[in-house]
Motif scaffolding. Structure first.
Motif, PDB file in Angstrom:
ATOM      1  N   SER A   3       0.850  -1.191   0.000  1.00 18.86           N
ATOM      2  CA  SER A   3       0.000   0.000   0.000  1.00 18.86           C
ATOM      3  C   SER A   3       0.885   1.240   0.000  1.00 18.86           C
ATOM      4  CB  SER A   3      -0.952   0.000   1.194  1.00 18.86           C
ATOM      5  OG  SER A   3      -0.240  -0.230   2.385  1.00 18.86           O
ATOM      6  N   THR A   4       0.344   2.305  -0.532  1.00 22.66           N
ATOM      7  CA  THR A   4       1.129   3.529  -0.711  1.00 22.66           C
ATOM      8  C   THR A   4       0.397   4.726  -0.120  1.00 22.66           C
ATOM      9  OG1 THR A   4       2.069   2.659  -2.763  1.00 22.66           O
ATOM     10  CG2 THR A   4       2.210   5.045  -2.439  1.00 22.66           C
ATOM     11  N   ILE A   5       1.171   5.585   0.529  1.00 25.65           N
ATOM     12  CA  ILE A   5       0.651   6.885   0.963  1.00 25.65           C
ATOM     13  C   ILE A   5       1.548   7.945   0.335  1.00 25.65           C
ATOM     14  CG2 ILE A   5       0.219   8.444   2.900  1.00 25.65           C
ATOM     15  CD1 ILE A   5      -0.179   6.049   4.696  1.00 25.65           C
ATOM     16  N   LYS A   6       0.924   8.925  -0.292  1.00 21.10           N
ATOM     17  CA  LYS A   6       1.705  10.003  -0.906  1.00 21.10           C
ATOM     18  C   LYS A   6       1.821  11.162   0.071  1.00 21.10           C
ATOM     19  CE  LYS A   6       0.465   8.875  -5.690  1.00 21.10           C
ATOM     20  NZ  LYS A   6       1.791   8.377  -6.045  1.00 21.10           N
ATOM     21  N   PHE A   7       3.030  11.412   0.508  1.00 19.24           N
ATOM     22  CA  PHE A   7       3.310  12.561   1.360  1.00 19.24           C
ATOM     23  C   PHE A   7       3.835  13.684   0.469  1.00 19.24           C
ATOM     24  CE2 PHE A   7       3.474   8.957   4.181  1.00 19.24           C
ATOM     25  CZ  PHE A   7       2.984   9.425   5.391  1.00 19.24           C
ATOM     26  N   PRO A   8       3.782  14.918   0.952  1.00 17.29           N
ATOM     27  CA  PRO A   8       4.288  16.020   0.104  1.00 17.29           C
ATOM     28  C   PRO A   8       5.758  15.849  -0.285  1.00 17.29           C
ATOM     29  CG  PRO A   8       3.018  16.895   1.947  1.00 17.29           C
ATOM     30  CD  PRO A   8       3.172  15.422   2.193  1.00 17.29           C
ATOM     31  N   ARG A   9       6.570  15.286   0.617  1.00 18.81           N
ATOM     32  CA  ARG A   9       8.003  15.204   0.355  1.00 18.81           C
ATOM     33  C   ARG A   9       8.426  13.920  -0.351  1.00 18.81           C
ATOM     34  NH1 ARG A   9      11.181  18.685   3.162  1.00 18.81           N
ATOM     35  NH2 ARG A   9      10.168  20.004   4.710  1.00 18.81           N
ATOM     36  N   PHE A  10       7.612  12.874  -0.209  1.00 17.85           N
ATOM     37  CA  PHE A  10       7.987  11.570  -0.774  1.00 17.85           C
ATOM     38  C   PHE A  10       6.757  10.686  -0.836  1.00 17.85           C
ATOM     39  CE2 PHE A  10       9.284  11.793   3.766  1.00 17.85           C
ATOM     40  CZ  PHE A  10       8.308  10.989   4.317  1.00 17.85           C
ATOM     41  N   TRP A 232      10.655   7.923   8.342  1.00 17.81           N
ATOM     42  CA  TRP A 232      10.030   6.594   8.260  1.00 17.81           C
ATOM     43  C   TRP A 232       9.007   6.419   9.394  1.00 17.81           C
ATOM     44  CZ3 TRP A 232      15.050   7.504   6.819  1.00 17.81           C
ATOM     45  CH2 TRP A 232      15.428   7.062   5.549  1.00 17.81           C
ATOM     46  N   ARG A 233       9.338   6.938  10.560  1.00 18.28           N
ATOM     47  CA  ARG A 233       8.397   6.832  11.686  1.00 18.28           C
ATOM     48  C   ARG A 233       7.117   7.609  11.371  1.00 18.28           C
ATOM     49  NH1 ARG A 233      11.380   8.784  16.768  1.00 18.28           N
ATOM     50  NH2 ARG A 233       9.637   7.899  17.890  1.00 18.28           N
ATOM     51  N   GLU A 234       7.310   8.781  10.778  1.00 16.45           N
ATOM     52  CA  GLU A 234       6.141   9.578  10.386  1.00 16.45           C
ATOM     53  C   GLU A 234       5.278   8.793   9.404  1.00 16.45           C
ATOM     54  OE1 GLU A 234       7.301  12.991   8.129  1.00 16.45           O
ATOM     55  OE2 GLU A 234       5.253  13.594   7.683  1.00 16.45           O
ATOM     56  N   ALA A 235       5.922   8.154   8.440  1.00 17.17           N
ATOM     57  CA  ALA A 235       5.174   7.410   7.424  1.00 17.17           C
ATOM     58  C   ALA A 235       4.488   6.181   8.022  1.00 17.17           C
ATOM     59  CB  ALA A 235       6.123   6.996   6.294  1.00 17.17           C
ATOM     60  N   ILE A 236       5.189   5.453   8.890  1.00 14.49           N
ATOM     61  CA  ILE A 236       4.600   4.213   9.401  1.00 14.49           C
ATOM     62  C   ILE A 236       3.410   4.506  10.296  1.00 14.49           C
ATOM     63  CG2 ILE A 236       5.965   3.846  11.516  1.00 14.49           C
ATOM     64  CD1 ILE A 236       5.038   1.214   8.856  1.00 14.49           C
ATOM     65  N   ARG A 237       3.452   5.635  10.988  1.00 14.60           N
ATOM     66  CA  ARG A 237       2.282   6.005  11.793  1.00 14.60           C
ATOM     67  C   ARG A 237       1.069   6.184  10.888  1.00 14.60           C
ATOM     68  NH1 ARG A 237       5.872   9.977  14.141  1.00 14.60           N
ATOM     69  NH2 ARG A 237       6.880   9.058  15.958  1.00 14.60           N
ATOM     70  N   GLY A 238       1.290   6.733   9.717  1.00 12.13           N
ATOM     71  CA  GLY A 238       0.193   6.896   8.763  1.00 12.13           C
ATOM     72  C   GLY A 238      -0.401   5.560   8.367  1.00 12.13           C
ATOM     73  N   GLY A 242      -3.987   4.188   9.555  1.00  7.95           N
ATOM     74  CA  GLY A 242      -4.842   3.843   8.425  1.00  7.95           C
ATOM     75  C   GLY A 242      -5.388   2.437   8.541  1.00  7.95           C
ATOM     76  N   GLU A 243      -4.571   1.533   9.052  1.00  8.70           N
ATOM     77  CA  GLU A 243      -5.008   0.151   9.222  1.00  8.70           C
ATOM     78  C   GLU A 243      -6.154   0.065  10.240  1.00  8.70           C
ATOM     79  OE1 GLU A 243      -2.599  -2.404  11.556  1.00  8.70           O
ATOM     80  OE2 GLU A 243      -2.865  -4.117  10.231  1.00  8.70           O
ATOM     81  N   VAL A 244      -6.039   0.860  11.293  1.00  6.89           N
ATOM     82  CA  VAL A 244      -7.111   0.873  12.310  1.00  6.89           C
ATOM     83  C   VAL A 244      -8.403   1.406  11.708  1.00  6.89           C
ATOM     84  CG1 VAL A 244      -7.854   1.894  14.481  1.00  6.89           C
ATOM     85  CG2 VAL A 244      -5.501   1.112  14.213  1.00  6.89           C
ATOM     86  N   LEU A 245      -8.273   2.510  10.945  1.00  5.41           N
ATOM     87  CA  LEU A 245      -9.467   3.094  10.340  1.00  5.41           C
ATOM     88  C   LEU A 245     -10.116   2.108   9.379  1.00  5.41           C
ATOM     89  CD1 LEU A 245      -8.176   6.719   9.654  1.00  5.41           C
ATOM     90  CD2 LEU A 245      -9.702   5.941  11.486  1.00  5.41           C
ATOM     91  N   THR A 246      -9.307   1.380   8.640  1.00  3.46           N
ATOM     92  CA  THR A 246      -9.837   0.364   7.736  1.00  3.46           C
ATOM     93  C   THR A 246     -10.593  -0.692   8.532  1.00  3.46           C
ATOM     94  OG1 THR A 246      -7.974   0.724   6.268  1.00  3.46           O
ATOM     95  CG2 THR A 246      -9.221  -1.300   5.936  1.00  3.46           C
ATOM     96  N   ASN A 266      -1.076   0.048  21.132  1.00  3.61           N
ATOM     97  CA  ASN A 266      -2.112   0.945  20.652  1.00  3.61           C
ATOM     98  C   ASN A 266      -1.519   1.833  19.560  1.00  3.61           C
ATOM     99  OD1 ASN A 266      -3.863   3.105  20.225  1.00  3.61           O
ATOM    100  ND2 ASN A 266      -4.656   2.988  22.325  1.00  3.61           N
ATOM    101  N   PRO A 267      -2.023   1.709  18.341  1.00  2.00           N
ATOM    102  CA  PRO A 267      -1.432   2.464  17.232  1.00  2.00           C
ATOM    103  C   PRO A 267      -1.434   3.971  17.460  1.00  2.00           C
ATOM    104  CG  PRO A 267      -2.924   0.790  16.416  1.00  2.00           C
ATOM    105  CD  PRO A 267      -3.105   0.823  17.903  1.00  2.00           C
ATOM    106  N   LEU A 268      -2.408   4.462  18.204  1.00  2.37           N
ATOM    107  CA  LEU A 268      -2.492   5.916  18.384  1.00  2.37           C
ATOM    108  C   LEU A 268      -1.362   6.455  19.254  1.00  2.37           C
ATOM    109  CD1 LEU A 268      -6.341   6.338  18.878  1.00  2.37           C
ATOM    110  CD2 LEU A 268      -4.987   6.773  16.822  1.00  2.37           C
ATOM    111  N   PHE A 269      -0.871   5.641  20.156  1.00  4.72           N
ATOM    112  CA  PHE A 269       0.177   6.103  21.071  1.00  4.72           C
ATOM    113  C   PHE A 269       1.518   5.396  20.836  1.00  4.72           C
ATOM    114  CE2 PHE A 269      -3.928   6.597  23.295  1.00  4.72           C
ATOM    115  CZ  PHE A 269      -3.938   7.980  23.376  1.00  4.72           C
TER     116      PHE A 269
END
Lengths: 301, 122
Positions: A3-10, A232-238, A242-246, A266-269
């Motif tokens: 799965s892919t998430i597009k961030f502004p920088r990468f 990478w930490r910023e991206a993996i949190r996304g 996202g997995e929880v929301l799904t 807990n993914p949120l924390f």
């Protein structure tokens, strides 16, 4: 699953297809860089260019790019910067995210291996994350005033940037430092008294005052630090959230996020601590116990 | 038993060692302070000579205290007021600007009152 998430920088791609009892999920950040040649005016073989592209600054002698030199420079830029940044960090999965079950019925929670890919494109491409113009210095020139979008052909060289307290040279390849910025990293001493975040974070003191700080790749040196795993930490949190929301949207998958609460995750924390060493996937019990596995464990097939 | 001539030679040798040690210490101190420090006689000779003393002083300070030795080097030292000077040092993506406040001693030699550093992001 990929799965892919597009961030502004990468762009960030999470691959969990590679997960097994010994292999973690892979998170790849892709930077698409658009390179544009800057050649001497009028098609001449030689010319000059002002430092920083600023007409008030000194000029340096430049020469025209050839197709071969251009390709060699871009390939070298991408391969050396990519090899510096890719595969250096593992994020410990304290969120309980992305669990998988093997054919034997054993469940595991993978950690995340941090990878990075640089894709060189033409400067005019519409989907570039960043655009960089490049002058080719005459061989007699040793330095050119570069900045974040204007490079020179020698910015990939290892050169002295600073001097430590013992008088030793602190060396750096400028492009690996700049790629750190493109990933979102700031200078090493931002937030310290001599480099307040509210001030000019490009001031010389922000590149590190203490020896250890100036040797950081986000200072004047070439050393990676665990805090450099932050993109990478910023991206993996996304991906994790996202997995929880799904799961919430698809009630059949709800047991996954709720089940994590049983192992204290807990993914949120979640912090997703970064490590320099490979950490193997863990069972739910190992996660709950806080066990970290850095030597290849015996696992059922 | 030591004869008088041997004692004299031993004394002479000890004195020589001591003199060398003092000379070496003085040399080290002079190097630390900057050996290009000009004499008062040179600095008060005329305005140009005094300016040279000021620029030498600034160059000494950069040599001793500015550790970011990469980049494009010093691109200029400019007088901004009677006692104010700025030195510009080019680096990747920025220019470090060191501002000097100078005072002139009674004997004509300049001394640094203050140094501040700012950055121009390019």
């Amino acid at each position: 699953m990929k799965s892919t998430i597009k961030f502004p920088r990468f762009d960030a791609e999470l691959d969990t297809d590679c997960c097994d009892p010994y292999n973690n999920a892979e998170l790849t950040l892709t930077l698409r860089l658009g390179f544009t040649q800057i050649n001497p005016a009028g098609g001449a073989a030689a010319g000059s260019h002002h430092d920083y592209g600023n007409a008030a600054k000194p000029t340096r002698k430049t020469i025209k790019w050839t197709d071969a030199a251009w390709k060699t420079w871009k390939d070298n830029f991408c391969s050396t910067a990519q090899s510096f940044w890719t595969g250096k960090f593992w994020l410990v999965n304290d969120a309980g995210s992305f669990p998988f079950v093997t054919k034997s019925g054993q469940g595991y929670i993978p950690n995340v291996w941090c990878r990075m890919k640089i894709v060189a494109q033409d400067g005019s491409a519409a989907n570039n994350h960043h655009s960089i113009s490049v002058v080719r210095l005459d061989p007699s020139e040793s330095w050119f005033g570069s900045h974040s979008t204007l490079y020179d052909s020698k910015d990939t060289d290892l050169v002295q940037k600073n001097t430590d307290s013992a008088g030793n040279k602190v060396m750096q390849r400028a492009h690996v430092h700049e790629v750190g910025h493109l990933l979102g990293l700031g200078h090493v001493d931002i937030g310290k008294a001599h480099c307040p975040a509210s001030g000019d974070t490009n001031a010389s003191a922000c590149y590190g005052v203490a020896d250890n700080d100036m040797k950081s790749v986000m200072g004047s040196g070439m050393e990676l630090r665990l805090e450099h795993a932050e993109p990478w930490r910023e991206a993996i949190r996304g991906f994790s959230i996202g997995e929880v929301l799904t799961g919430v949207l698809a009630p059949g998958k709800l047991f996954l996020p709720f089940g994590r609460l049983l192992i204290g995750a807990n993914p949120l924390f979640a912090v997703w601590p970064a490590k320099f060493k490979r950490h193997y996937p863990r069972t739910a019990e190992e996660v709950a116990a806080g066990t970290l596995i850095t030597a290849k464990p015996a696992r059922p097939a | 038993m030591t004869r008088p001539s041997q004692r004299s030679m031993a004394f002479f040798a000890a004195a020589l060692v001591a003199a060398l040690a003092i000379w070496g210490t003085s040399l080290a101190r002079a190097e630390k302070q900057g050996t290009t420090q000009n004499s008062a006689e040179e600095c008060k000779m005329d305005p140009v000579a005094q300016s040279i003393c000021v620029y030498d002083l600034i160059l000494d300070d950069i040599r001793d205290n500015y550790r970011q030795r990469g980049g494009g080097g010093i691109s200029g030292i400019v007088q901004t007021s009677t006692t104010g000077f700025t030195a510009r040092l080019e680096q990747e993506g920025r220019v470090d600007v060191r501002s000097y406040e100078i005072r002139f001693e009674a004997d004509g030699r300049p001394a640094i009152v203050s140094v501040t550093e700012a950055t121009e992001t390019m």
